[in-house]
Write an enzyme that holds these catalytic residues in place. Sequence first.
Site, mmCIF file in Angstrom:
data_model
loop_
_atom_site.group_PDB
_atom_site.id
_atom_site.type_symbol
_atom_site.label_atom_id
_atom_site.label_comp_id
_atom_site.label_asym_id
_atom_site.label_seq_id
_atom_site.Cartn_x
_atom_site.Cartn_y
_atom_site.Cartn_z
ATOM 1 C CG ASN A 1 -8.816 5.699 6.441
ATOM 2 O OD1 ASN A 1 -7.811 6.130 7.002
ATOM 3 N ND2 ASN A 1 -9.787 5.115 7.105
ATOM 4 C CG ASP B 1 -1.718 0.836 -3.317
ATOM 5 O OD1 ASP B 1 -1.851 1.998 -2.881
ATOM 6 O OD2 ASP B 1 -2.502 -0.086 -3.020
ATOM 7 C CG ASN C 1 -10.336 3.053 1.151
ATOM 8 O OD1 ASN C 1 -11.406 3.215 0.574
ATOM 9 N ND2 ASN C 1 -10.067 1.970 1.857
ATOM 10 C CG HIS D 1 -2.306 0.473 0.975
ATOM 11 N ND1 HIS D 1 -2.856 0.649 -0.278
ATOM 12 C CD2 HIS D 1 -3.296 0.814 1.853
ATOM 13 C CE1 HIS D 1 -4.094 1.077 -0.164
ATOM 14 N NE2 HIS D 1 -4.391 1.195 1.113
#
Length: 180
Positions: free
Chosen positions: A65, A90, A111, A17
């Site tokens: 997020n 990503d 997100n 991520h």
Amino acid sequence: MIVGLSNPKIQYHHTRHNVGSWYIYTLAKSFFKILKEEKKFFGFTSSLTIESHYIRLLVPNIFMNINGQSVFKMASFYNINLNEILIVHDDLELEPGSVKLKYSYGHNGHNGLRNITNIFNQNINFYRFRIGIGRPMEKDQISSFVLSVPSDKEKILIQKSIQESINKTLQLIISPSSII
């Protein structure tokens, strides 16, 4: 401004991520720059000049997020519009080693991007590099997959795509119409 989306550096730096942050650190290193923590922007920052273009670099050091808070803080402080920001992140839809430059709005389920577009509250096109990390076999494994460390083979492929992205970034800054 160039932003590499991420989760907090200490716990998540080596996870899939955080390939956006890997990109920023690789770019900064290629220009002999060091990122320093700037608490007012909730992240690590630096700057560089490419062909007379002054570029701010940002790696948020907050959860994915809510990365938009960091991006918005820095963009507002320096009066940078969303369409002047390159976001690197990503992408589950691309295999490791693949990279795509996109110029559009929207988040495609990511997100970090969702939070950025919500906070800027604009449906405005912006540049983003989608760096492939692949996708797990089962949909319910996505969260654990993106928060895990890629295999050595995947790391090599991801690093190759990051280098390709950096080369394309230089082209984009110097001559945007030649790359889109």
